[in-house]
Scaffold this motif. Structure first.
Motif, PDB file in Angstrom:
ATOM      1  N   LYS A 176       0.839  -1.211   0.000  1.00 53.94           N
ATOM      2  CA  LYS A 176       0.000   0.000   0.000  1.00 53.94           C
ATOM      3  C   LYS A 176       0.868   1.252   0.000  1.00 53.94           C
ATOM      4  O   LYS A 176       0.660   2.175  -0.797  1.00 53.94           O
ATOM      5  CB  LYS A 176      -0.924  -0.009   1.221  1.00 53.94           C
ATOM      6  CG  LYS A 176      -1.862   1.180   1.294  1.00 53.94           C
ATOM      7  CD  LYS A 176      -2.749   1.085   2.533  1.00 53.94           C
ATOM      8  CE  LYS A 176      -3.769   2.185   2.608  1.00 53.94           C
ATOM      9  NZ  LYS A 176      -3.246   3.487   2.913  1.00 53.94           N
ATOM     10  N   TYR A 177       1.858   1.281   0.861  1.00 54.11           N
ATOM     11  CA  TYR A 177       2.756   2.439   0.926  1.00 54.11           C
ATOM     12  C   TYR A 177       3.575   2.562  -0.365  1.00 54.11           C
ATOM     13  O   TYR A 177       3.748   3.656  -0.902  1.00 54.11           O
ATOM     14  CB  TYR A 177       3.684   2.330   2.138  1.00 54.11           C
ATOM     15  CG  TYR A 177       4.601   3.500   2.283  1.00 54.11           C
ATOM     16  CD1 TYR A 177       4.121   4.729   2.738  1.00 54.11           C
ATOM     17  CD2 TYR A 177       5.952   3.408   1.952  1.00 54.11           C
ATOM     18  CE1 TYR A 177       4.966   5.827   2.865  1.00 54.11           C
ATOM     19  CE2 TYR A 177       6.802   4.496   2.080  1.00 54.11           C
ATOM     20  CZ  TYR A 177       6.295   5.697   2.537  1.00 54.11           C
ATOM     21  OH  TYR A 177       7.132   6.779   2.645  1.00 54.11           O
ATOM     22  N   ALA A 178       4.051   1.432  -0.896  1.00 49.66           N
ATOM     23  CA  ALA A 178       4.849   1.447  -2.125  1.00 49.66           C
ATOM     24  C   ALA A 178       4.035   1.990  -3.301  1.00 49.66           C
ATOM     25  O   ALA A 178       4.554   2.735  -4.141  1.00 49.66           O
ATOM     26  CB  ALA A 178       5.370   0.048  -2.438  1.00 49.66           C
ATOM     27  N   ARG A 179       2.755   1.634  -3.364  1.00 50.83           N
ATOM     28  CA  ARG A 179       1.887   2.158  -4.437  1.00 50.83           C
ATOM     29  C   ARG A 179       1.736   3.663  -4.312  1.00 50.83           C
ATOM     30  O   ARG A 179       1.793   4.388  -5.308  1.00 50.83           O
ATOM     31  CB  ARG A 179       0.514   1.499  -4.375  1.00 50.83           C
ATOM     32  CG  ARG A 179       0.480   0.102  -4.910  1.00 50.83           C
ATOM     33  CD  ARG A 179      -0.929  -0.452  -4.776  1.00 50.83           C
ATOM     34  NE  ARG A 179      -1.037  -1.758  -5.380  1.00 50.83           N
ATOM     35  CZ  ARG A 179      -1.984  -2.619  -5.072  1.00 50.83           C
ATOM     36  NH1 ARG A 179      -2.899  -2.323  -4.181  1.00 50.83           N
ATOM     37  NH2 ARG A 179      -2.023  -3.791  -5.672  1.00 50.83           N
ATOM     38  N   GLU A 180       1.516   4.145  -3.090  1.00 48.65           N
ATOM     39  CA  GLU A 180       1.381   5.588  -2.865  1.00 48.65           C
ATOM     40  C   GLU A 180       2.643   6.317  -3.298  1.00 48.65           C
ATOM     41  O   GLU A 180       2.589   7.339  -3.997  1.00 48.65           O
ATOM     42  CB  GLU A 180       1.093   5.871  -1.390  1.00 48.65           C
ATOM     43  CG  GLU A 180      -0.257   5.385  -0.916  1.00 48.65           C
ATOM     44  CD  GLU A 180      -0.394   5.390   0.605  1.00 48.65           C
ATOM     45  OE1 GLU A 180       0.578   5.751   1.314  1.00 48.65           O
ATOM     46  OE2 GLU A 180      -1.481   4.995   1.091  1.00 48.65           O
TER      47      GLU A 180
END
Length: 125
Positions: free
Chosen positions: A99-103
């Motif tokens: 999730k953080y990597a996508r953001e």
């Protein structure tokens, strides 16, 4: 390091750009379902329309690294005779990481797009 051929510097660019996103792509695929190495390789190539092509063996170092960090786990299943297939599973920490990597990827992609397409009027030359 001095590059002797175009292939040398092109390989450097390929490694820096493509390998940097390999973990995120693997985690994304595992967010859909558990998969084994060949499936991951196949789907990355297909879904990126050939922009990311990796040898199956290129996946195992990132998968092992992610397993050590608790992002993924693995299990072996008997498939034919005495042959086993290793399936990888996205863990809760891996979901949070993804999730953080996508953001962050969205921010980076937008920033690069803006930089490459900048048409500012008052830029200093």
């Amino acid at each position: 390091m001095e590059w002797k051929t175009d292939a040398d510097w092109k390989a450097s660019i390929d490694e820096n750009i493509r390998m940097g996103f390999l973990e995120i792509m693997i985690l994304h695929l595992l967010s859909e379902r558990d998969m084994y190495g060949y499936e991951i390789k196949k789907f990355i190539t297909e879904r990126t329309m050939g922009a990311f092509v990796f040898g199956e063996s290129s996946l195992y170092i990132p998968l092992l690294r992610m397993a050590k960090r608790g992002l993924v786990s693995s299990r072996k299943e008997l498939v034919v005779g005495k042959r086993f297939r290793t399936y990888y599973h996205l863990e809760d920490m891996g979901q949070r990481y993804l999730k953080y990597a996508r953001e962050q990827s969205d921010i980076v992609f937008n920033g690069i797009y803006n930089l490459f397409n900048w048409e500012g009027e008052n830029d200093e030359q």
